[in-house]
Design a protein around this motif. Structure first.
Motif, short mmCIF file in Angstrom:
data_model
loop_
_atom_site.label_atom_id
_atom_site.label_comp_id
_atom_site.label_asym_id
_atom_site.label_seq_id
_atom_site.Cartn_x
_atom_site.Cartn_y
_atom_site.Cartn_z
N GLN A 284 0.83 -1.20 0.00
CA GLN A 284 0.00 0.00 0.00
C GLN A 284 0.87 1.26 0.00
N LEU A 285 1.94 1.25 0.77
CA LEU A 285 2.78 2.43 0.92
C LEU A 285 3.63 2.68 -0.32
N THR A 286 4.20 1.63 -0.89
CA THR A 286 5.13 1.79 -2.01
C THR A 286 4.46 1.59 -3.37
N GLU A 287 3.15 1.35 -3.35
CA GLU A 287 2.40 0.99 -4.56
C GLU A 287 2.97 -0.27 -5.21
N GLY A 288 3.64 -1.07 -4.38
CA GLY A 288 4.07 -2.41 -4.78
C GLY A 288 5.11 -2.50 -5.87
N VAL A 289 5.92 -1.46 -6.04
CA VAL A 289 6.84 -1.46 -7.18
C VAL A 289 8.22 -1.99 -6.83
N TRP A 290 8.43 -2.45 -5.60
CA TRP A 290 9.77 -2.86 -5.20
C TRP A 290 9.84 -4.32 -4.79
N VAL A 291 9.19 -5.21 -5.50
CA VAL A 291 9.29 -6.64 -5.20
C VAL A 291 10.39 -7.21 -6.10
N ARG A 339 4.39 -9.36 -13.36
CA ARG A 339 5.75 -9.63 -13.79
C ARG A 339 6.22 -8.54 -14.75
N THR A 340 7.48 -8.15 -14.62
CA THR A 340 8.04 -7.13 -15.50
C THR A 340 9.35 -7.64 -16.09
N ASN A 341 9.93 -6.84 -16.98
CA ASN A 341 11.24 -7.17 -17.55
C ASN A 341 12.36 -6.44 -16.84
N THR A 342 12.04 -5.77 -15.72
CA THR A 342 13.05 -5.05 -14.95
C THR A 342 13.51 -5.92 -13.79
N GLU A 343 14.32 -5.35 -12.90
CA GLU A 343 14.80 -6.10 -11.74
C GLU A 343 13.73 -6.25 -10.67
N TYR A 344 12.62 -5.51 -10.81
CA TYR A 344 11.56 -5.53 -9.79
C TYR A 344 10.20 -5.78 -10.43
N ASP A 345 9.43 -6.67 -9.81
CA ASP A 345 8.04 -6.85 -10.19
C ASP A 345 7.19 -5.84 -9.43
N ARG A 346 5.90 -5.84 -9.76
CA ARG A 346 4.98 -4.94 -9.05
C ARG A 346 3.85 -5.77 -8.46
#
Length: 377
Positions: A284-291, A339-346
């Motif tokens: 909720q706090l990070t909008e989930g962008v740092w998994v 799933r993303t193509n970056t180092e972090y999923d959301r």
């Protein structure tokens, strides 16, 4: 601070951001939005109806950063939003940027009719620390700290419950688990203990040993229902292999039982359930962008997550924690992992996840008020 943390802080401290921009912000309309002219850091609708696109930078201290900032702003100038007039292009950099780079950026902005603005990294850092302190402050009774372990999936609970299913019993001795965990080896014994601990966190079992040495484990009412809800298609197949034991997926009824346990008011004392609350708050706090997708996490994000969780985990331990607990919440349909193509999923909260988080927070709040209101006298 890196750019992502500065952006996160500024967008939550809109009064300070408005002061820095001096353009009259009405509302945010974009954040990290991809266009054919590049990825917009963020954009706002202004009080006069115009759109302002902000190119955010931290300290510009070399020529390549300067040239990139200039190039990106020239690209943004090509963007047109429907029938709107051309957007206002804002260059927002840290005031700590050396003058030798501020001057050319200021001249560049005047030449192209861009807005050149600055912010203080020191002030943003102070806001960031304040936001973290507010975020980790419990909204109710004290919570158990998060705990890191190797419990990758909640479905692994079935490995511990299966002996009760096979033997059709409510109470088992430690010896009844030997065939399921190969308890002759020390490593397997640690696996057994982790599984037992997680079953205790969700109140599926009760240790009723009469001595310090574990001898008897009893299913609770939750545990009996959980056992009776094992996926029938797999449970009737008796030739188990260790790999298969780890892959018995949760049935719908088992998920419902775990959700009941999660919301029964004991979350403050049980770390396995507290992990889920901390993760839902984190999303909720990070909008989930740092998994993180793997076991790598940049230092700023590592520090942020450790501050939020009040832990001091290593990079690998924290990455594992985020991935494992994200999986737990996925299994209960509380979040959706993109799933993303970056180092972090959301990860995004589902409708169910938002309701569960709201319910638990409200329950914690009521518990706190029940204690604190009488103290007002």
């Amino acid at each position: 601070m890196n750019e992502s943390l500065v952006e996160w802080t500024l967008l939550r401290e809109q009064t300070y951001l408005n002061t820095c921009l001096g353009l009259g912000i009405k509302k945010k309309i974009f954040q990290q939005y991809s266009t054919e002219y590049g990825r917009i850091d963020f954009a706002h609708e202004l009080n006069d109806g115009r759109i302002a696109i902000t190119e955010l930078e931290t300290i510009i201290d070399n020529k390549s950063k300067l040239e990139y900032c200039q190039y990106q702003c020239l690209e943004y100038a090509n963007i047109q939003f429907g029938t709107q007039e051309k957007p206002v292009i804002v260059i927002l950099i840290a005031n700590e940027t050396p003058e030798k780079y501020k001057r050319p950026l200021n001249d560049f902005s005047r030449e192209h009719n861009f807005e050149f603005k600055t912010y203080s990294l020191e002030i943003v850092s102070a806001y960031y620390k304040q936001l973290i302190e507010e975020a980790v402050r419990n909204s109710g009774i004290p919570l158990a700290k998060p705990v890191a372990n190797n419990f990758t999936h909640l479905a692994c609970l079935n490995r511990f419950i299966l002996p009760f299913f096979d033997l059709e019993k409510d109470v088992l001795n430690r010896d009844d688990f030997i065939a399921y965990f190969d308890l002759k080896s020390d490593r397997a014994d640690s696996h057994f203990k982790v599984h037992k601990q997680m079953a205790e966190y969700f109140e599926l079992i009760q240790d009723i040993s009469t001595t310090k040495k574990l001898s008897k484990i009893k299913l609770t009412d939750y545990g009996k229902r959980f056992r009776d809800s094992v996926n029938y298609e797999f449970a009737v197949y008796k030739d188990y292999s260790k790999a298969e034991l780890k892959q018995i997926s949760l049935s719908l009824e088992q998920k419902r039982i775990l959700l009941e346990s999660l919301m029964n008011g004991t979350i403050g004392e049980l770390k396995g359930k507290a992990n889920i609350l901390y993760f839902l708050r984190f999303v909720q706090l990070t909008e989930g962008v740092w998994v993180p997708r793997g076991r790598k996490m940049d230092k700023q994000k590592l520090d942020f997550a450790n501050s939020f969780l009040s832990t001091d985990y290593s990079e690998i331990t924290l990455c594992n924690w985020l991935n494992f607990i994200c999986t737990h919440t996925e299994e209960l349909s509380l979040v959706e992992r993109i799933r993303t193509n970056t180092e972090y999923d959301r990860a995004t909260l589902t409708s169910l996840g938002s309701r569960v988080l709201g319910f638990i927070e409200m329950d914690l709040h009521l518990k706190r008020e029940r204690v604190q209101i009488p103290l007002q006298l």
